[in-house]
Design a protein around this motif. Structure first.
Motif, PDB file in Angstrom:
ATOM      1  N   GLY A 139      -6.281 -14.293   1.660  1.00 35.97           N
ATOM      2  CA  GLY A 139      -6.692 -15.096   2.808  1.00 35.97           C
ATOM      3  C   GLY A 139      -7.871 -14.489   3.548  1.00 35.97           C
ATOM      4  O   GLY A 139      -8.606 -15.182   4.241  1.00 35.97           O
ATOM      5  N   MET A 140      -8.046 -13.155   3.415  1.00 33.98           N
ATOM      6  CA  MET A 140      -9.194 -12.499   4.032  1.00 33.98           C
ATOM      7  C   MET A 140     -10.428 -12.581   3.151  1.00 33.98           C
ATOM      8  O   MET A 140     -11.465 -12.015   3.474  1.00 33.98           O
ATOM      9  N   GLY A 141     -10.300 -13.214   2.013  1.00 32.64           N
ATOM     10  CA  GLY A 141     -11.437 -13.290   1.107  1.00 32.64           C
ATOM     11  C   GLY A 141     -11.563 -12.060   0.226  1.00 32.64           C
ATOM     12  O   GLY A 141     -12.662 -11.673  -0.155  1.00 32.64           O
ATOM     13  N   GLU A 155      -9.681  -6.192  -5.274  1.00 31.05           N
ATOM     14  CA  GLU A 155      -9.608  -5.638  -3.918  1.00 31.05           C
ATOM     15  C   GLU A 155      -8.189  -5.715  -3.374  1.00 31.05           C
ATOM     16  O   GLU A 155      -7.728  -4.799  -2.680  1.00 31.05           O
ATOM     17  N   ASN A 188      -8.588 -23.698   2.357  1.00 29.82           N
ATOM     18  CA  ASN A 188      -9.286 -22.478   1.906  1.00 29.82           C
ATOM     19  C   ASN A 188      -8.888 -22.100   0.479  1.00 29.82           C
ATOM     20  O   ASN A 188      -9.002 -20.965   0.064  1.00 29.82           O
ATOM     21  N   MET A 243      -6.142 -21.693  -1.009  1.00 28.48           N
ATOM     22  CA  MET A 243      -5.036 -20.783  -1.300  1.00 28.48           C
ATOM     23  C   MET A 243      -4.104 -21.409  -2.338  1.00 28.48           C
ATOM     24  O   MET A 243      -3.308 -20.714  -2.968  1.00 28.48           O
ATOM     25  N   LEU A 284      -3.785 -20.069  -5.890  1.00 28.71           N
ATOM     26  CA  LEU A 284      -2.897 -18.977  -6.280  1.00 28.71           C
ATOM     27  C   LEU A 284      -1.594 -19.491  -6.873  1.00 28.71           C
ATOM     28  O   LEU A 284      -0.816 -18.734  -7.430  1.00 28.71           O
ATOM     29  N   VAL A 320     -13.473 -16.875  -3.032  1.00 27.56           N
ATOM     30  CA  VAL A 320     -13.496 -15.623  -2.260  1.00 27.56           C
ATOM     31  C   VAL A 320     -14.478 -15.751  -1.099  1.00 27.56           C
ATOM     32  O   VAL A 320     -14.159 -15.409   0.049  1.00 27.56           O
ATOM     33  N   ARG A 371     -13.065 -18.158   1.543  1.00 29.29           N
ATOM     34  CA  ARG A 371     -12.001 -17.616   2.391  1.00 29.29           C
ATOM     35  C   ARG A 371     -12.537 -16.625   3.407  1.00 29.29           C
ATOM     36  O   ARG A 371     -11.891 -16.325   4.398  1.00 29.29           O
ATOM     37  N   ARG A 372     -13.723 -16.092   3.151  1.00 25.55           N
ATOM     38  CA  ARG A 372     -14.316 -15.199   4.148  1.00 25.55           C
ATOM     39  C   ARG A 372     -14.805 -15.985   5.351  1.00 25.55           C
ATOM     40  O   ARG A 372     -15.061 -15.436   6.397  1.00 25.55           O
ATOM     41  N   ILE A 374     -13.177 -19.095   6.131  1.00 27.71           N
ATOM     42  CA  ILE A 374     -12.012 -19.840   6.618  1.00 27.71           C
ATOM     43  C   ILE A 374     -10.818 -18.899   6.558  1.00 27.71           C
ATOM     44  O   ILE A 374     -10.216 -18.694   5.508  1.00 27.71           O
ATOM     45  N   GLY A 375     -10.531 -18.288   7.681  1.00 19.90           N
ATOM     46  CA  GLY A 375      -9.461 -17.292   7.724  1.00 19.90           C
ATOM     47  C   GLY A 375      -8.100 -17.942   7.830  1.00 19.90           C
ATOM     48  O   GLY A 375      -7.980 -19.141   8.074  1.00 19.90           O
ATOM     49  N   MET A 376      -7.061 -17.127   7.645  1.00 18.98           N
ATOM     50  CA  MET A 376      -5.729 -17.701   7.636  1.00 18.98           C
ATOM     51  C   MET A 376      -4.722 -16.772   8.315  1.00 18.98           C
ATOM     52  O   MET A 376      -4.781 -15.562   8.165  1.00 18.98           O
ATOM     53  N   GLY A 385     -10.929  -6.670   6.563  1.00 20.94           N
ATOM     54  CA  GLY A 385     -11.867  -7.703   6.127  1.00 20.94           C
ATOM     55  C   GLY A 385     -13.307  -7.239   6.234  1.00 20.94           C
ATOM     56  O   GLY A 385     -14.142  -7.555   5.370  1.00 20.94           O
ATOM     57  N   ILE A 397     -14.021  -4.856   3.250  1.00 26.12           N
ATOM     58  CA  ILE A 397     -14.244  -5.453   1.926  1.00 26.12           C
ATOM     59  C   ILE A 397     -15.537  -6.245   1.905  1.00 26.12           C
ATOM     60  O   ILE A 397     -16.070  -6.532   0.844  1.00 26.12           O
ATOM     61  N   ARG A 438      -6.974  -9.546  12.767  1.00 23.57           N
ATOM     62  CA  ARG A 438      -7.483  -9.258  11.423  1.00 23.57           C
ATOM     63  C   ARG A 438      -8.278 -10.445  10.894  1.00 23.57           C
ATOM     64  O   ARG A 438      -9.323 -10.274  10.275  1.00 23.57           O
ATOM     65  N   ALA A 439      -7.768 -11.657  11.179  1.00 20.74           N
ATOM     66  CA  ALA A 439      -8.448 -12.847  10.674  1.00 20.74           C
ATOM     67  C   ALA A 439      -9.763 -13.095  11.403  1.00 20.74           C
ATOM     68  O   ALA A 439     -10.747 -13.512  10.798  1.00 20.74           O
ATOM     69  N   VAL A 452     -13.628 -10.772  11.080  1.00 24.03           N
ATOM     70  CA  VAL A 452     -14.763 -11.051  10.197  1.00 24.03           C
ATOM     71  C   VAL A 452     -15.547 -12.270  10.672  1.00 24.03           C
ATOM     72  O   VAL A 452     -16.459 -12.720   9.989  1.00 24.03           O
TER      73      VAL A 452
END
Lengths: 310, 297
Positions: free
Chosen positions: A193-195, A200, B98, B100, B103, B128, B131-132, B134-136, B155, B158, B205-206, B209
């Motif tokens: 979810g953090m990309g 990673e 986003n 997800m 998965l 990837v 999602r950077r 559109i956070g979740m 975040g 990375i 955390r979301a 970034v």
């Protein structure tokens, strides 16, 4: 227990039930205690015989001695420890990265189908009798090392160490995979979810979260390498030798005699002095102390870094 | 513009796009943007930019259809709530924003979903990179078993945006209304925090970034009432800077904090979507009224 009477009787107990329950409890306790009792007895007997040895040989001469010669009643531990150390280090260099990589693949990357093929394969590896690994080291690995240009002797420490390393890969991979599989998916989703990419998420989230379990697998595998006997008896030769620190590479081509192999030799020798025989117990007690310490450290570290999940 | 940003590997400033429209301080919509469920073109509407737009979106899990022909637009810098009974597809819709759902092996998506004008199900979109931006935030707080600081920094690290890391971590924790409680213990394990604090940490955390959109999947459902009200206050504040899409099964919560409400009913159908006030006071559909007034669900 239930009765059909209008007023159910909830006070009477079948006679003898309490006694039976107690008996079950003690029976189970006995089984649980049995292995501990046996272990304690072994250590006690080991210690008794080792003490006999140490009354005749100064412990400083034993632990600091650089020569081990049964024929001359010279019992220095360091040459044997050198062999054990070499086996352990080389095996660890092979098994730890390979085992963790295999565990990462199995836990994070492999499809169900792939996993269903690879896991049993690794378990078969763990089921091969170690004497087979030893013969394989002597008959195939050593000649192979020569073909690729390494100046190994017929009996050398490198081949058996490689085989010990391969032998403990399944131990590392299986326990590490368990640890990684126990990492909750919610953490992986948080990473994605953090990309984060799959790699990673694996390296930055799953591996750190599984660190204590992975570390435990290392310690167990190393204990196994330290205690491994048959492979080194078959392929490492029986020359107690000090580490050549001036030219470290030279050590790899030569034969050594790790502690376990020395014990086997003492035990199977035709003529060995009483003192020589009791030296076996001193070596055994030292081996036990080393693996015991390793496990103690492992438990400490695992407890410290263990993360509890819901 | 977004097309390039989403598909390139460059880490362009993610804030560049989301801040073009000035948020209305009153929090009220500038214009009425009720959107017909049967899918009229929303781009004609004046006022806020529509950040996310679904067109005939269908999602399947294996043979089961979880979403049916969803067409809706989500406006920038507002809180859009998705409500509906269990299994109505609201979480599936959230996850499809986003990607997800990628998965989930059995998930299959049909139709289009535009993020700032780019269909995110186009082949050239990198999930990837998406999602950077559109956070979740998830239903159960899921901080990493790392320190508070490392969680917020994750975040940024990375993405190799480690300049002024301390400052960025502090800002994110302040925006998530957690700084005052943790400023002296940033090295402490995130798992030692309470559930409500953990969830605010996950929000920090979301947002660290600086994404454009924050998706929240029942973010308060695992929390006690006090922690819940903190999260709700926070969500309303976040909407000043971010577009917030929240799934909730708590209708009062949706009524309290959202500007727009989408009502999903069984079968993955979007039944009604519009301003929260009108949905709750004057729903068009009888089924929605029944659901909101608690006659079922």
């Amino acid at each position: 227990m239930s009765t059909e009477t209008p007023e159910p009787d909830i006070t009477s107990r079948p006679r003898g039930r309490a006694a039976r329950e107690r008996m079950y409890q003690y029976l189970l306790l006995l089984c649980a205690a049995l292995s501990i009792l046996v272990t304690i007895s072994i250590v006690a007997l080991l210690a008794r015989d080792a003490i006999t040895f140490f009354t005749l040989v100064n412990p400083l001469d034993f632990f600091g001695g650089t020569e081990f010669l049964l024929s001359r009643d010279v019992y220095g531990l360091l040459p044997l420890l050198s062999g054990t150390l070499l086996v352990t280090v080389i095996a660890a260099l092979i098994a730890l990265p390979t085992g963790v990589a295999a565990a990462v693949y199995l836990s994070e990357y492999a499809s169900d189908r792939m996993r269903s093929v690879l896991k049993p394969g690794l378990e078969v590896l763990a089921g091969i009798p170690t004497v087979v690994y030893g013969i394989f080291a002597l008959v195939y690995v050593t000649p192979f090392l020569r073909t690729i240009g390494l100046p190994v002797n017929t009996f050398n420490i490198l081949s058996p160490s490689i085989m010990v390393g391969i032998m403990i890969v399944p131990m590392v991979s299986s326990l590490s995979e368990d640890a990684m599989s126990a990492v909750p998916d919610s953490l992986r989703r948080a990473g994605y979810g953090m990309g984060a990419t799959k790699f990673e998420v694996t390296t930055g989230v799953v591996l750190p979260a599984a660190a204590s379990g992975i570390f435990s697998s290392f310690i167990l595998a190393l204990s196994r390498a330290i205690g491994e006997t048959m492979i080194v008896v078959v392929a490492a030769g029986s020359q107690p030798r000090m580490l050549n620190l001036a030219e470290p590479l030279q050590n790899l081509w030569q034969g050594f005699q790790p502690m376990t192999a020395a014990m086997v030799q003492i035990n199977s020798a035709d003529s060995v002095s009483q003192l020589g025989f009791s030296s076996m117990f001193a070596i055994g007690l030292t081996l036990f102390a080393i693996t015991f310490l390793l496990n103690l450290v492992s438990n400490r570290i695992a407890a410290r870094y263990r993360e509890e999940y819901e | 513009m977004t097309q390039n940003e989403m598909t390139s590997d460059d880490s362009t400033d993610p804030a560049a796009v989301g801040t073009t429209a000035t948020p209305d301080p009153s929090g009220e919509p500038l214009v009425d943007q009720s959107i017909e469920v049967d899918g009229t073109d929303s781009s004609a509407q004046a006022g806020r930019e529509q950040v996310i737009e679904a067109r005939d979106l269908n999602v399947f899990y294996g043979d089961v259809q979880a979403l049916q022909d969803i067409t809706m637009s989500i406006p920038e810098n507002q809180v859009t709530a998705m409500i509906g009974p269990s299994g109505c597809g609201k979480s599936t819709f959230l996850r499809s924003i986003n990607r997800m759902n990628d998965l989930i092996d059995t998930a299959r998506v049909d139709g289009e979903l535009y993020f700032e004008g780019k269909n995110i199900y186009d082949d050239d979109v990198d999930p990837v990179a998406l999602r950077r931006r559109i956070g979740m935030v998830f239903q159960h707080p899921n901080p990493f078993p790392k320190s508070i600081y490392d969680n917020v920094a994750y975040g940024l690290r990375i993405q190799d945006e480690t300049e002024n890391l301390d400052q960025k971590v502090e800002t994110a924790l302040k925006r998530a209304a957690l700084w005052d409680e943790v400023e002296d213990q940033l090295d402490k394990s995130a798992l030692d925090l309470s559930g409500g604090q953990q969830q605010r940490l996950c929000i920090a955390r979301a947002i660290a970034v600086d994404p454009d959109v924050i998706l929240m999947d029942e973010p308060a459902s695992a929390l006690d009432p006090i922690a819940t009200s903190k999260i709700e206050d926070l969500i309303e504040e976040l909407a000043e800077e971010f577009t917030v899409v929240i799934v909730t099964h708590n209708m009062q919560q949706a009524a309290r904090i959202s500007d727009k409400t989408a009502v999903f009913l069984t079968g993955g159908e979007l039944v009604e979507f519009g301003d929260t006030q009108s949905i709750f006071e004057n729903p068009e559909h009888q089924r929605v009224e029944d659901y909101i007034t608690g006659k079922f669900g």
